[in-house]
Enzyme design. Sequence first.
Site, PDB file in Angstrom:
ATOM      1  N   THR A 162       0.835  -1.212   0.000  1.00 22.71           N
ATOM      2  CA  THR A 162       0.000   0.000   0.000  1.00 22.71           C
ATOM      3  C   THR A 162       0.872   1.265   0.000  1.00 22.71           C
ATOM      4  O   THR A 162       1.869   1.333   0.716  1.00 22.71           O
ATOM      5  CB  THR A 162      -0.913  -0.021   1.253  1.00 22.71           C
ATOM      6  OG1 THR A 162      -1.601  -1.259   1.287  1.00 22.71           O
ATOM      7  CG2 THR A 162      -1.915   1.126   1.231  1.00 22.71           C
ATOM      8  N   HIS A 172      10.189   5.095  -2.520  1.00 23.98           N
ATOM      9  CA  HIS A 172       9.316   4.687  -3.627  1.00 23.98           C
ATOM     10  C   HIS A 172       8.355   5.851  -3.860  1.00 23.98           C
ATOM     11  O   HIS A 172       7.247   5.875  -3.337  1.00 23.98           O
ATOM     12  CB  HIS A 172       8.559   3.403  -3.272  1.00 23.98           C
ATOM     13  CG  HIS A 172       7.612   2.966  -4.358  1.00 23.98           C
ATOM     14  ND1 HIS A 172       8.033   2.628  -5.617  1.00 23.98           N
ATOM     15  CD2 HIS A 172       6.265   2.824  -4.368  1.00 23.98           C
ATOM     16  CE1 HIS A 172       6.991   2.296  -6.359  1.00 23.98           C
ATOM     17  NE2 HIS A 172       5.902   2.416  -5.617  1.00 23.98           N
TER      18      HIS A 172
END
Length: 305
Positions: free
Chosen positions: A117, A173
Site C-alpha cells: 500500500t 518509492h
Amino acid sequence: MTITIIGSGRVGASAALNCGLRELDDMLLLDIVQGLPQGEAMDINHQLSERGIDCCVRGSNNYHDMQGSDIVVLVAGVGRKPGMTRMDLLKTNSGIVGDVAEKIRKYAKDCKLIVVTNPLDPMTLVALKRTGFNKNRVMGMGGTLDLSRFKSFISEALGVSRGSIHAMVIGEHGENMLPLVRFSSIAGIPLKEFLSEWQSKEIFEKTKNVAAQVISTKGATIHAPGNAIATIAEAVIRDKKSVIPVSTFLEGEYGARNLCIGVPGVIGSNGVDKIIELNLDEDEKKIFDKGILDVKEAIKSIGLK
Ligand code: NAI
C-alpha cells in the site's frame, strides 16, 4: 503453507495470479467487499487449472481465515488518481494499514509481511510498528517494481535482451526514487560503457515518471506490481537469498535510522537476511537523503515520530 493477500483489488488479484503462475503456494484472497475475493479466486483458479497448476486460491471476507499464513501481502487501501502523488494517500491509507496490521498480528503472528500500500515507505513503517514484528520480517515492495521499469527502459534504449540487464533502484518509492546507473550492468559490463550521460538522465527520468503515465492512461498500475510482489514472495518461500531492493527498517545504514526506505537486501526464508550498503556518490546521496527527509516528514505528520 499459505500466502494471504489482504486487498483483492487490482494489484492484489494480479499478485495472486503471479504467485500462482510461479507455483509458489496455496493462496487466500481477503477483502472487505463481499464477493470480490471469492470471484477473483474463481477466475484465477480457472486460469491456473488450464495450466495444470495445483496451487489453489480461496476468497474470504473473514480475517480469521488467514490463521497460520507464512506470507501475508498487505495491499489494502486506496490507489492514486491521475495527478496525485503517492504521498497524497498518506492519511487514508495509514488508517487502513494500521487496522489491517493489528489483524495480521492477531491471526498470522509468525508470517513474513510484504507491504504494498502507498505511500510505500511510511506504510511499511506503520505495519512494522503495529505488528510489532522483528524488522527482518517486514518488507516493502517498491524498488522491485521501479527496477522492472528501469530495466525495460535500458533494454529499449540499447536493444539488448531484458534478461541481460542487472540493475538496482533504491531510495524512496516516490518522487525521490533513485535508479542507480552506476551500479547497473549489461551482463556484468558497466552500464556507463553503453549510455551517454544524456541517455542515462533520460532513462532516470522515465523510470521515475512512468507510473504516473500508466495511471493517467489506464487508471492504475497492476501487472508489474503483481509480478514484483511474487518476486519477493518467491525469494522468501524458496529461500533464494535474492538480492532485491526492499523497503526495510534502517538503524544507521545509509546514515538513516528509525524509518523504512528502499535499499538492496538479501531476501530469503527469514525475510531480509542482510542489508547491502552501497557507497553512494555525492549526487546519488543527495537524492537518497531527500527521500529520507520526505519520508521522515510523512511519518511525523501521522504521529509516528
Ligand atoms: P484497488 O482499489 O483496486 O484495491 C484495493 C482493495 O483494498 C479494495 O478491493 C478494497 O476493498 C480493499 N480494502 C480496503 N480496505 C480494506 C481492509 N481494511 N481490509 C481488506 N481489504 C481492504 O487498489 P489497487 O490498485 O489494488 O492498489 C492498492 C494499493 O496498492 C494502493 O495504495 C496503491 O497505491 C498501492 N500500490 C503500490 C504499489 C507499489 O509499488 N508499492 C504499486 C501499485 C499500487
